[in-house]
Design an enzyme around this catalytic site. Structure first.
Site, PDB file in Angstrom:
ATOM      1  N   LYS A 175     -21.735  30.131  66.338  1.00 25.51           N
ATOM      2  CA  LYS A 175     -20.704  30.526  67.606  1.00 25.51           C
ATOM      3  C   LYS A 175     -20.487  28.753  68.221  1.00 25.51           C
ATOM      4  CE  LYS A 175     -20.110  31.531  71.665  1.00 25.51           C
ATOM      5  NZ  LYS A 175     -18.876  30.431  72.226  1.00 25.51           N
ATOM      6  N   GLU A 250     -33.215  32.141  74.725  1.00 25.71           N
ATOM      7  CA  GLU A 250     -33.444  31.642  75.279  1.00 25.71           C
ATOM      8  C   GLU A 250     -32.853  30.456  76.412  1.00 25.71           C
ATOM      9  OE1 GLU A 250     -36.171  29.249  74.325  1.00 25.71           O
ATOM     10  OE2 GLU A 250     -36.278  30.134  71.786  1.00 25.71           O
ATOM     11  N   CYS A 284     -31.901  23.416  80.443  1.00 25.17           N
ATOM     12  CA  CYS A 284     -33.109  24.628  80.723  1.00 25.17           C
ATOM     13  C   CYS A 284     -34.110  24.244  81.803  1.00 25.17           C
ATOM     14  CB  CYS A 284     -32.834  25.471  79.386  1.00 25.17           C
ATOM     15  SG  CYS A 284     -33.204  24.969  78.598  1.00 25.17           S
ATOM     16  N   GLU A 383     -30.834  29.066  89.274  1.00 19.82           N
ATOM     17  CA  GLU A 383     -30.598  28.509  88.752  1.00 19.82           C
ATOM     18  C   GLU A 383     -28.773  27.323  88.292  1.00 19.82           C
ATOM     19  OE1 GLU A 383     -29.788  28.686  84.431  1.00 19.82           O
ATOM     20  OE2 GLU A 383     -31.332  26.927  83.794  1.00 19.82           O
TER      21      GLU A 383
HETATM   22  P1  NAD Z   1     -23.183  30.634  78.329  1.00 25.20           P
HETATM   23  O1  NAD Z   1     -24.478  31.937  78.920  1.00 25.20           O
HETATM   24  O2  NAD Z   1     -22.172  31.296  79.693  1.00 25.20           O
HETATM   25  O3  NAD Z   1     -23.013  30.949  77.457  1.00 25.20           O
HETATM   26  C1  NAD Z   1     -23.823  30.118  76.419  1.00 25.20           C
HETATM   27  C2  NAD Z   1     -23.256  30.081  75.107  1.00 25.20           C
HETATM   28  O4  NAD Z   1     -23.038  32.318  75.163  1.00 25.20           O
HETATM   29  C3  NAD Z   1     -21.290  29.803  75.581  1.00 25.20           C
HETATM   30  O5  NAD Z   1     -21.239  29.153  73.596  1.00 25.20           O
HETATM   31  C4  NAD Z   1     -20.745  30.736  75.567  1.00 25.20           C
HETATM   32  O6  NAD Z   1     -19.704  31.267  75.266  1.00 25.20           O
HETATM   33  C5  NAD Z   1     -22.008  32.125  74.777  1.00 25.20           C
HETATM   34  N1  NAD Z   1     -21.431  33.936  74.850  1.00 25.20           N
HETATM   35  C6  NAD Z   1     -21.222  34.126  76.720  1.00 25.20           C
HETATM   36  N2  NAD Z   1     -21.015  35.120  76.910  1.00 25.20           N
HETATM   37  C7  NAD Z   1     -21.385  35.494  75.228  1.00 25.20           C
HETATM   38  C8  NAD Z   1     -21.250  36.593  75.017  1.00 25.20           C
HETATM   39  N3  NAD Z   1     -20.809  37.702  76.039  1.00 25.20           N
HETATM   40  N4  NAD Z   1     -21.363  37.128  73.863  1.00 25.20           N
HETATM   41  C9  NAD Z   1     -21.502  36.480  73.018  1.00 25.20           C
HETATM   42  N5  NAD Z   1     -21.711  34.572  73.782  1.00 25.20           N
HETATM   43  C10 NAD Z   1     -21.473  34.516  74.724  1.00 25.20           C
HETATM   44  O7  NAD Z   1     -23.793  29.621  79.693  1.00 25.20           O
HETATM   45  P2  NAD Z   1     -23.996  28.232  79.630  1.00 25.20           P
HETATM   46  O8  NAD Z   1     -23.576  27.720  81.067  1.00 25.20           O
HETATM   47  O9  NAD Z   1     -23.084  27.392  79.076  1.00 25.20           O
HETATM   48  O10 NAD Z   1     -25.878  27.378  79.298  1.00 25.20           O
HETATM   49  C11 NAD Z   1     -26.105  27.203  80.757  1.00 25.20           C
HETATM   50  C12 NAD Z   1     -27.257  28.275  80.956  1.00 25.20           C
HETATM   51  O11 NAD Z   1     -28.046  27.979  79.513  1.00 25.20           O
HETATM   52  C13 NAD Z   1     -28.709  27.766  81.911  1.00 25.20           C
HETATM   53  O12 NAD Z   1     -28.672  29.082  82.755  1.00 25.20           O
HETATM   54  C14 NAD Z   1     -29.128  27.020  81.103  1.00 25.20           C
HETATM   55  O13 NAD Z   1     -30.748  27.321  81.202  1.00 25.20           O
HETATM   56  C15 NAD Z   1     -29.590  27.327  79.555  1.00 25.20           C
HETATM   57  N6  NAD Z   1     -30.403  27.156  78.385  1.00 25.20           N
HETATM   58  C16 NAD Z   1     -31.505  27.683  78.121  1.00 25.20           C
HETATM   59  C17 NAD Z   1     -32.024  27.254  77.260  1.00 25.20           C
HETATM   60  C18 NAD Z   1     -32.944  27.467  76.554  1.00 25.20           C
HETATM   61  O14 NAD Z   1     -33.684  26.209  75.524  1.00 25.20           O
HETATM   62  N7  NAD Z   1     -34.475  28.248  77.448  1.00 25.20           N
HETATM   63  C19 NAD Z   1     -31.408  25.613  76.674  1.00 25.20           C
HETATM   64  C20 NAD Z   1     -30.087  25.187  76.888  1.00 25.20           C
HETATM   65  C21 NAD Z   1     -29.521  25.534  78.241  1.00 25.20           C
END
Ligand code: NAD
Length: 486
Positions: A175, A250, A284, A383
């Site tokens: 996705k 992650e 992150c 965060e």
């Molecule tokens: P988010 O959780 O809003 O979205 C991430 C992804 O999940 C998107 O593709 C979104 O469409 C999808 N998503 C959202 N709700 C969902 C659901 N109910 N079911 C399935 N998929 C769903 O996060 P964001 O704001 O896009 O990204 C930032 C976050 O990602 C921060 O918290 C950051 O720390 C984290 N992050 C972690 C790592 C790591 O390796 N630990 C790396 C990069 C980013």
């Protein structure tokens, strides 16, 4: 001019989503619509999973070495198309070109690494207590992998999941991030050019609900690998956990960057600034809590503020940071800065959108440092995912450790000191999956396990060989040599 339409990629071809609302992708620098796609419906998700399921038997039967050959060719194509991919990343995320280009390199390094895994580590011999019994453990694929990514480092995020999932013999439904839709399809198209059979990698456009949700809820998805926020990760763990799917999370971080009184201050400033502000703080692993020994506090802060205010915002080559990804994210961060001010925080620099005319339409925030807040304040614990860091005083390394560990997260940590005892004492005790000494809070490489303690994940590690554990099942096979039959 018509808006560019971005489609799904299912069974080796572009396919429009059957229904759903239109999502507009806004360029974060210009504020203008860059492209448009349809948020895939649960029916679109079902079709993509069906395509992945159909492609599974042949792909999983291919030898790992054969799969590695395709991944190698894919990596070469990423290299050849670096310019094109860089341009897409710049348009979709508005990060400066040198950062976008660096990401292409990081992604192809992942491809090369996991292509090589096709020739390694697929079997382990074991001894036995039974005479004549020989045992070995092999890895087998799990089936269809559901891969969900954010847009902060869009190509690296895709590479971290797609390559290990496929080398293990799984097929996948990715996705795409709604904030980087075109890039995901561009990567899948290159896969086909590299010889990836149709259906092995499918890409769906859409946001969390209904698209991501439907993928998580599809009982045929055997592995879910998710990178994103902790709140969504918790929901995925619940839903996927009920059917005992393998789940890799992650998640977020609030990563401490400790500066001791014996640190090389100029180097520490360099790394603190990169940790907090590179990629506009949308990492992150961003160093978003800077913990400074009292003895050097004023001197260090003065240098760090000078550095932060010298950073160049924009999308041109050589700029230090671009905007954050959406207008909503920009408003959310600015509101948190305002709350920090009202709570008595001192904004040392930044704290607002830049005034420059050429940045006016973008979702920019000036690099921001805030001190004077209690360690449990929102700004010091939540965060932000933007170019904002809290600056906090600590008495000594024991106090630094206490503050560092007083977080629900545990992703990365960094410490700057010339004292090896201090460094190792801290590194052993800090609750973080990655600890860096005298560098930044980020900087993982393809062969290094990355992941967090506590609310930063669920204990899995990607990439490195550890990623193979996410995407494969272990099977122990034993056979008995029967002396009477030789
Ligand atoms: P988010 O959780 O809003 O979205 C991430 C992804 O999940 C998107 O593709 C979104 O469409 C999808 N998503 C959202 N709700 C969902 C659901 N109910 N079911 C399935 N998929 C769903 O996060 P964001 O704001 O896009 O990204 C930032 C976050 O990602 C921060 O918290 C950051 O720390 C984290 N992050 C972690 C790592 C790591 O390796 N630990 C790396 C990069 C980013």
């Amino acid at each position: 001019m018509d808006t560019r339409q971005i489609y799904n990629w299912v069974d080796g071809k572009e396919s429009p989503a059957t229904s759903g609302i239109r999502l507009k992708k806004i360029n974060p620098h210009t504020g203008l619509v860059d492209s448009e796609c349809i948020a895939s419906s649960p029916e679109d998700v079902r079709q993509a999973v069906t395509a992945a399921e159909a492609a599974f038997p042949a792909w999983s039967e291919l030898t790992p070495v054969g799969r590695g050959g395709i991944l190698s060719a894919w990596g070469r194509l990423l290299r050849e198309r670096q310019q094109e991919l860089t341009e897409i990343i710049v348009r979709e995320t508005a990060k400066p070109p040198q950062d976008a280009g660096g990401e292409v390199h990081a992604a192809l390094a992942q491809g090369e690494y996991f292509a090589g895994e096709g020739m390694r580590l697929y079997s382990r011999s074991l001894t036995s207590g039974t005479p004549g019994k020989y045992s070995h453990t092999v890895r087998q694929p799990r089936g269809v992998a559901g891969l969900i990514v954010p847009a902060n480092t869009p190509l690296a995020n895709i590479a971290w999941k797609v390559f290990p999932a496929l080398i293990c013999g799984n097929t996948a439904v990715l996705k795409a991030s709604e904030d980087a839709p075109e890039l995901a399809v561009a990567v899948a198209k290159l896969g086909k050019l590299a010889g990836l059979p149709d259906g092995v990698l499918n890409v769906l456009q859409g946001g969390g609900d209904p698209t991501g949700r439907a993928l998580v809820e599809d009982a045929r998805v055997a592995v879910i690998s998710f990178t994103g926020s902790t709140a969504v990760g918790r929901w995925i763990a619940e839903v996927g956990g009920r059917r005992l799917a393998r789940i890799s999370l992650e998640l977020g971080g609030k990563n401490p960057f400790v500066v001791c009184d014996d640190a090389d201050l100029d180097m520490a400033v360099h790394w603190a600034s990169l940790s907090a502000f590179s990629n506009a703080g949308q990492r992150c692993a961003a160093g978003s809590r800077i913990l400074i020994f009292e003895g050097i506090y004023e001197a260090f802060v003065e240098k760090l503020v000078a550095k932060a205010t010298s950073l160049k915002l924009g999308v041109d080559q050589g700029c230090d940071l671009g905007p954050v990804i959406t207008a909503q994210q920009q408003s959310k961060i600015l509101a948190a800065i305002e709350r920090a001010r009202q709570a008595g925080g001192r904004v040392l620099c930044g704290g607002k959108v830049p005034g420059a005319e050429k940045l006016r339409n973008g979702f920019y925030i000036e690099p921001t440092l805030i001190d004077g807040l209690p360690d449990d304040a929102e700004m010091c614990t939540r965060e932000m995912f933007g170019p904002v860091a809290s600056v906090q005083r600590v008495r000594d390394v024991a106090h630094a450790l206490q503050v560092a560990n007083a977080s629900e997260y545990g992703l990365t940590a960094a410490i700057h000191t010339r004292n090896v005892d201090r460094a190792m004492w801290f590194a052993q005790r800090v609750r973080a999956g990655v600890v860096n000494i005298n560098i930044g809070t980020f900087g993982s490489e393809p062969h290094m396990p990355f992941g967090g303690f506590r609310a930063s994940g669920n204990g899995t590690r990607e990439p490195g060989v550890e990623a193979l554990d996410v995407y494969s099942e272990l099977k122990n096979i034993s056979f008995l040599v029967r002396d009477a039959l030789i």
